[in-house]
Write an enzyme that holds these catalytic residues in place. Sequence first.
Site, short mmCIF file in Angstrom:
data_model
loop_
_atom_site.label_atom_id
_atom_site.label_comp_id
_atom_site.label_asym_id
_atom_site.label_seq_id
_atom_site.Cartn_x
_atom_site.Cartn_y
_atom_site.Cartn_z
N GLY A 89 0.84 -1.20 0.00
CA GLY A 89 0.00 0.00 0.00
C GLY A 89 0.86 1.24 0.00
N ARG A 92 4.21 5.50 2.20
CA ARG A 92 4.76 6.83 2.45
C ARG A 92 4.17 7.87 1.52
NH1 ARG A 92 10.80 6.39 -0.11
NH2 ARG A 92 10.35 4.79 -1.65
N ASP A 249 3.12 -4.22 -8.16
CA ASP A 249 2.62 -3.02 -7.46
C ASP A 249 3.25 -1.75 -8.02
OD1 ASP A 249 4.79 -4.53 -6.03
OD2 ASP A 249 5.04 -2.61 -5.05
N ASP A 259 6.34 4.97 -10.10
CA ASP A 259 7.21 4.60 -8.97
C ASP A 259 8.68 4.46 -9.36
OD1 ASP A 259 4.98 4.72 -7.43
OD2 ASP A 259 5.21 2.73 -6.55
P1 AMP Z 1 8.58 0.48 -3.99
O1 AMP Z 1 9.00 -0.82 -4.60
O2 AMP Z 1 9.71 1.43 -3.67
O3 AMP Z 1 7.56 1.18 -4.83
O4 AMP Z 1 7.95 0.19 -2.55
C1 AMP Z 1 7.35 -1.04 -2.16
C2 AMP Z 1 6.45 -0.85 -0.98
O5 AMP Z 1 7.19 -0.41 0.16
C3 AMP Z 1 5.34 0.17 -1.17
O6 AMP Z 1 4.20 -0.32 -0.54
C4 AMP Z 1 5.90 1.39 -0.50
O7 AMP Z 1 4.88 2.25 -0.05
C5 AMP Z 1 6.66 0.80 0.67
N1 AMP Z 1 7.77 1.67 1.12
C6 AMP Z 1 8.95 1.89 0.47
N2 AMP Z 1 9.72 2.71 1.21
C7 AMP Z 1 9.03 3.01 2.33
C8 AMP Z 1 9.30 3.82 3.49
N3 AMP Z 1 10.44 4.47 3.64
N4 AMP Z 1 8.32 3.89 4.44
C9 AMP Z 1 7.18 3.23 4.30
N5 AMP Z 1 6.87 2.45 3.26
C10 AMP Z 1 7.77 2.34 2.28
MG MG Z 2 5.96 1.24 -5.40
#
Ligand code: AMP
Ligand code: MG
Length: 485
Positions: A89, A92, A249, A259
């Site tokens: 989800g 951040r 995702d 992303d």
């Molecule tokens: P990403 O592959 O970078 O798009 O992130 C994968 C998942 O990890 C997503 O659900 C992001 O919201 C979560 N995420 C990545 N970095 C953070 C962070 N620093 N704090 C909270 N959630 C994170």
């Molecule tokens: Mg992501």
Amino acid sequence: MKLDELNLEVDYFQFDEKFYEKVDATPLNNPFLISYSKSVCDLINLDYKECEKEDFVKFINGEKVLKGSIPFSMAYAGHQFGYFVPQLGDGRAINLGYINNWHLQTKGSGLTKYSRQGDGRAVLRSSIREYIISEAMHALGIPTTRALALIGSSHKVYRDYLEVETGAIVLRVSPSWIRIGTFEFFSRGKNPENNLRQLANYVINQSYPHLKNDEDKYEKMYFELVDKSAKLLAQWMAYGFQHGVINTDNFSTAALTIDYGPFAFMDHFSKHSVCNHTDMEGRYSYNNQPEIARWNLEILAYSLGKICSFQKLISYLKTFMSKQQEEYLKIMNQRLGLDIDLSDDGNLDLMIDLLEALEESKIDYNCFFYEVTKLENFDNISSILDIAVFRSPLENWFEKYKQLIKIQKQDFFKMKELMKKTNPKFVIKNYMLQEAIDVAKQGDFKLVNDLLKIAQNPFSEHKEFERYAKPTPLEYSNIKLSCSS
Ligand code: AMP
Ligand code: MG
């Protein structure tokens, strides 16, 4: 319009509460404006002057909520590196609502229900990267989410480095924030059909409105997504773009690039190049990207197939790879100035030979096309050979290219016109972003703003940045980046 005149709407609360969380941002300490993009302001009719005011920073930092806005984060699931993760989800990111069909979202705004082990923050370096590259992609005509502004702060953020970093926020805007992972989340549990129908209708309204009253709208939405994704991947491949983490995702159901993490515009051509340091097996290597996109779309079919014919979805998906290749050849032909029949075997062979020659000669990929565009004639290619490490593979390839041009009777000046439209002088590479990041960390944001200008006008001259039109020095070429951001 003034900031206070913007009236946002929220359309996500039609779903069951388990699909989102109403959540307020946790502001960063001592926020300040680093940059804003005028062309993105235009999308939401925001006066540029408003961005220079203190309230604008407060708005991005979550200290000021606009009229009509009810901040929330979305739940989704996803396959990360091929493995299903049932609960992800916006960990951040916080959605603020939409205006003119542009959905506003801040990234790095603090903890949400979906933060898991994360801190809800985004560091300055990755925020600069996302901010600039979104606009660079758009300027190349590659579908993408956009970035309106970037703020920095003195807020301490800790990642896997020894140095303490600072938090930043990018204000992102997009026609849609729905991902394949959103469908995966909605298809969980018993009897998910109603929820899936509601989500599919939402996506159709948002991204495929012409299908709204179609009897087979769910299938057709999927077919269009397959086609659009094939085109998107062709664009990535033709420009040497590597996403780095094409988990489901991070794959948009509106076929947008979404992303940005450890992405790269490839420096020297290398088909197995991997830009994500944590991608040990090369799942998201340059060459694998089309197949991964196809795989992601197959995962979507398992969810969507619960409310329409799974068989029809899967049989349409079989067209993905050939469509992707056809679109890719179209762009590559333009990049070489060729206006010829795509089904011509000689054409395909020429492309395959080109990729081999580029790889063997160790030449900067996008610089190669820019240099071809600048040639006065095809008999003197020394300007190209001079930027290659090994010369003979390209010398040999040029003989074949010239042969084809002769047979096809291609007009040199028409060829140049085609090339000028598709071969930009500037492609934003990671070493450039790193240079901007290094000075930004010292509090100097001029290069961030200069790079934004270059990113938004890649075909223009930018005389004072001539060095960025040159090949990436080999020691800084195709460097892997960490996923931590
Ligand atoms: P990403 O592959 O970078 O798009 O992130 C994968 C998942 O990890 C997503 O659900 C992001 O919201 C979560 N995420 C990545 N970095 C953070 C962070 N620093 N704090 C909270 N959630 C994170
Ligand atoms: Mg992501």
